[in-house]
Design an enzyme around this catalytic site. Structure first.
Site, PDB file in Angstrom:
ATOM      1  CD  GLU A  94       6.227 -12.172  -2.622  1.00  0.00           C
ATOM      2  OE1 GLU A  94       5.381 -13.057  -2.642  1.00  0.00           O
ATOM      3  OE2 GLU A  94       6.918 -11.906  -1.623  1.00  0.00           O
ATOM      4  CG  ASP A 193       1.762   4.450   8.774  1.00  0.00           C
ATOM      5  OD1 ASP A 193       0.705   4.908   9.252  1.00  0.00           O
ATOM      6  OD2 ASP A 193       2.224   4.844   7.681  1.00  0.00           O
TER       7      ASP A 193
HETATM    8  P1  ADP Z   1       3.355   4.623  -0.026  1.00  0.00           P
HETATM    9  O1  ADP Z   1       4.758   4.479   0.479  1.00  0.00           O
HETATM   10  O2  ADP Z   1       3.211   5.647  -1.094  1.00  0.00           O
HETATM   11  O3  ADP Z   1       2.341   4.812   1.085  1.00  0.00           O
HETATM   12  P2  ADP Z   1       2.575   1.810  -0.217  1.00  0.00           P
HETATM   13  O4  ADP Z   1       3.761   1.041   0.265  1.00  0.00           O
HETATM   14  O5  ADP Z   1       1.453   1.966   0.750  1.00  0.00           O
HETATM   15  O6  ADP Z   1       3.023   3.245  -0.770  1.00  0.00           O
HETATM   16  O7  ADP Z   1       2.056   1.086  -1.538  1.00  0.00           O
HETATM   17  C1  ADP Z   1       1.233   1.710  -2.485  1.00  0.00           C
HETATM   18  C2  ADP Z   1       0.202   0.731  -3.007  1.00  0.00           C
HETATM   19  O8  ADP Z   1       0.832  -0.431  -3.506  1.00  0.00           O
HETATM   20  C3  ADP Z   1      -0.804   0.232  -1.977  1.00  0.00           C
HETATM   21  O9  ADP Z   1      -2.083   0.178  -2.572  1.00  0.00           O
HETATM   22  C4  ADP Z   1      -0.381  -1.168  -1.657  1.00  0.00           C
HETATM   23  O10 ADP Z   1      -1.471  -2.015  -1.388  1.00  0.00           O
HETATM   24  C5  ADP Z   1       0.319  -1.621  -2.929  1.00  0.00           C
HETATM   25  N1  ADP Z   1       1.460  -2.505  -2.607  1.00  0.00           N
HETATM   26  C6  ADP Z   1       2.442  -2.257  -1.704  1.00  0.00           C
HETATM   27  N2  ADP Z   1       3.351  -3.248  -1.698  1.00  0.00           N
HETATM   28  C7  ADP Z   1       2.932  -4.139  -2.632  1.00  0.00           C
HETATM   29  C8  ADP Z   1       3.455  -5.390  -3.125  1.00  0.00           C
HETATM   30  N3  ADP Z   1       4.589  -5.907  -2.653  1.00  0.00           N
HETATM   31  N4  ADP Z   1       2.745  -6.024  -4.076  1.00  0.00           N
HETATM   32  C9  ADP Z   1       1.594  -5.512  -4.571  1.00  0.00           C
HETATM   33  N5  ADP Z   1       1.046  -4.344  -4.173  1.00  0.00           N
HETATM   34  C10 ADP Z   1       1.719  -3.662  -3.211  1.00  0.00           C
END
Ligand code: ADP
Length: 284
Positions: A94, A193
């Site tokens: 989502e 984390d």
């Molecule tokens: P990584 O595994 O590369 O560290 P992240 O899980 O931290 O990646 O996500 C990358 C970016 O996407 C971040 O800026 C985060 O805020 C955004 N993000 C992560 N999950 C969602 C989501 N479900 N909906 C919208 N934005 C998201």
């Protein structure tokens, strides 16, 4: 980076299988802010979806991220975005819309995290290994926190660092002192984390993303929250009201943060080395 055709094709067919033939992808936009993977916002006539992908991902990286998200969701303490699908190279969820912070959101976040930390397990660790960033995270279970911290958190990261024998000796000296520093507390289910980029404020709640889950000392999440400047005071006061931290927790922040700092040395290079050295010097 452009989304590879194979992943795009798979995503389209999954969305059709879930939402029906009428679904159309109207746009795909890059999402910044991640450290390891590529991220894309998929805009459709059935709402928006979040896709993170990595063609070089380790085989179990997204699989263990999903397991971690599901463990956090099961705790029913804090919001976790709905999972849509995942495979070796991608994870689709989502799309959550960020809202600006407010005192109330910080306060609730502190309380929610303290509730998550009340979820406990007899041992420290987890029944499977996972990842911290793109590095393997060893979760072999141990009954004592400080043994787990030294053997499963610090030593595996140290083995990846190219440190001099002097520094390794300093770590050995600190290891001898660690046992007496930590309180005898039950393990807590951790995000694992918890830096500023791994939670998102929504309209009236906070969502956790991108965890490296395990059962550990709750001071690990608290310390990580302070590694890059710290969260709002309201967060810590509501946490402490609901599940007070043990006396002296501030004194253990740096010790806890040796783990994420070593991870940063291994992922992003030597810039974090001086912070590690400063902490060692404080404790030897
Ligand atoms: P990584 O595994 O590369 O560290 P992240 O899980 O931290 O990646 O996500 C990358 C970016 O996407 C971040 O800026 C985060 O805020 C955004 N993000 C992560 N999950 C969602 C989501 N479900 N909906 C919208 N934005 C998201």
């Amino acid at each position: 980076m452009i989304l590879p055709n194979a992943i795009e094709k798979e995503i389209k067919s999954i969305l059709i299988s879930k939402k029906g033939d009428g679904i159309t992808i109207m746009d795909m936009q890059p999402v910044s802010g991640g450290c390891i993977n590529n991220a894309t916002k998929i805009i459709t006539n059935y709402g928006n979806f979040f896709l993170k992908w990595n063609i070089n991902a380790s085989e179990k990286m997204f699989d263990t991220e999903v397991k971690g998200l599901e463990l956090l969701r099961k705790s029913k303490t804090i919001y976790i975005p709905q999972l849509i699908a995942y495979d070796h190279n991608y994870l689709m969820m989502e799309f959550i819309e960020k809202e600006p912070p407010s005192n109330i959101l910080w306060e609730e976040f502190g309380r929610d995290l303290s509730e998550l930390h009340k979820v406990s397990n007899i041992n420290f660790g987890l029944d499977h290994n996972n990842f911290i960033g793109s590095l393997p995270q060893d979760n072999k279970q141990q009954p004592k926190w400080t043994d787990f911290f030294i053997n499963q958190r610090i030593i595996p990261q140290l083995s990846l660092c190219d440190f001099s024998s002097d520094i390794i000796r300093d770590f050995d000296k600190v290891f001898l002192k660690i046992d007496a520093l930590f309180p005898d507390e039950p393990s807590s289910l951790l995000h694992g984390d918890l830096w500023n980029g791994n939670f998102v404020f929504l309209k009236n709640k906070t969502a956790l993303i991108d965890p490296a889950v395990y059962f550990g000392s709750r001071e690990m999440d608290i310390a990580m929250s302070k590694l890059f400047g710290g969260f709002h005071d309201q967060f810590y006061s509501s946490y402490n009201e609901n599940y007070p931290l043990s006396e002296g927790w501030q004194e253990r922040i740096d010790i806890c943060n040796l783990y994420p700092l070593l991870v940063h040395v291994n992922l992003f290079g030597g810039g974090y080395y001086s912070q590690v050295k400063t902490i060692l010097n404080r404790y030897i």
